[in-house]
Design a protein around this motif. Sequence first.
Motif, mmCIF file in Angstrom:
data_model
loop_
_atom_site.group_PDB
_atom_site.id
_atom_site.type_symbol
_atom_site.label_atom_id
_atom_site.label_comp_id
_atom_site.label_asym_id
_atom_site.label_seq_id
_atom_site.Cartn_x
_atom_site.Cartn_y
_atom_site.Cartn_z
ATOM 1 N N CYS A 231 1.166 9.307 7.943
ATOM 2 C CA CYS A 231 0.533 8.499 8.867
ATOM 3 C C CYS A 231 -0.157 9.337 9.975
ATOM 4 O O CYS A 231 0.256 10.055 10.677
ATOM 5 C CB CYS A 231 0.796 7.495 9.473
ATOM 6 N N CYS B 1 0.577 8.233 14.173
ATOM 7 C CA CYS B 1 1.441 7.657 14.743
ATOM 8 C C CYS B 1 2.411 9.721 14.540
ATOM 9 O O CYS B 1 2.769 9.523 14.692
ATOM 10 C CB CYS B 1 2.646 7.186 14.556
ATOM 11 N N TYR C 130 3.884 9.736 11.466
ATOM 12 C CA TYR C 130 5.019 8.987 10.256
ATOM 13 C C TYR C 130 5.249 9.835 8.865
ATOM 14 O O TYR C 130 3.983 9.689 8.801
ATOM 15 C CB TYR C 130 5.148 7.633 9.586
ATOM 16 N N CYS D 178 2.297 1.174 7.588
ATOM 17 C CA CYS D 178 2.886 2.289 8.082
ATOM 18 C C CYS D 178 3.760 1.470 8.854
ATOM 19 O O CYS D 178 3.395 0.409 10.098
ATOM 20 C CB CYS D 178 2.424 3.368 9.423
ATOM 21 N N GLN E 241 -5.121 5.971 6.205
ATOM 22 C CA GLN E 241 -5.224 6.090 7.712
ATOM 23 C C GLN E 241 -3.925 8.020 7.139
ATOM 24 O O GLN E 241 -3.341 8.367 8.172
ATOM 25 C CB GLN E 241 -5.440 5.821 8.643
#
Length: 225
Positions: free
Chosen positions: A175, A178, A180, A208, A217
């Motif tokens: 992601c 962030c 992740y 996410c 994204q």
Amino acid sequence: MPTIRIAEPSDIDACVRLLHLLFSQEHEFVPDSSKQVAGLEMIIGNPSTGTVFVCESEGRIVGMVALLNLVSTALGKKVAMLEDMIVEPALRGQGIGSQLLDYACKWANENEYGRITLLTDGDNDAAHRFYETHGFSRSSMVAFRKFLENDSTGGTVMNQTESKQDKPEMQAWMCEECGYIYDPAEGDLETNIPPGVCFDKLPGDWCCPVCNGAMSQFKKFESQL
Ligand SMILES: [Zn+2]
């Protein structure tokens, strides 16, 4: 200001989290927390085996690298194998990897190690450039290995023939919002995705689990330092 220091037993959990990211991106490995704990316990607090260095920033471990001990009969000296170099994805590009590597090399030099050797994925050009920038040069030696029968797992270490290189569906995605990482080998407990579901096969409304961002994204997670 990030600081580098030698890891202590209390850092093991944080190191396992970082190794999880590393093994999600390397072709030949898949993460298994209990094995990573066992391995780290063999090194941390046991200087005859090797030394783990961690980078701590604002009370959090954000990077690590390990030097494992070997002896070179050619040099008549201790030498080290550099392993498990990883920086938290969201903090890459800030020089943390360089700081870790410089610290480990300086420490090894001061402690009379004659040489440091490391392996990278063959197609990881970013890593090759990174290590060359720090004074490493490519060896003409080729790595060979044999996984022994007592390693009953088939788990952490994948056989060469089953490496992720031949399994594009094992590609991890990150992601961009962030940091992740969705790793098909793990799935995602949070959103009830079992292990083995490739990114392309996630439900259309999947998002996410950390920041709720859309799948659009996410970018393919390529190994980089
Ligand atoms: Zn996110």
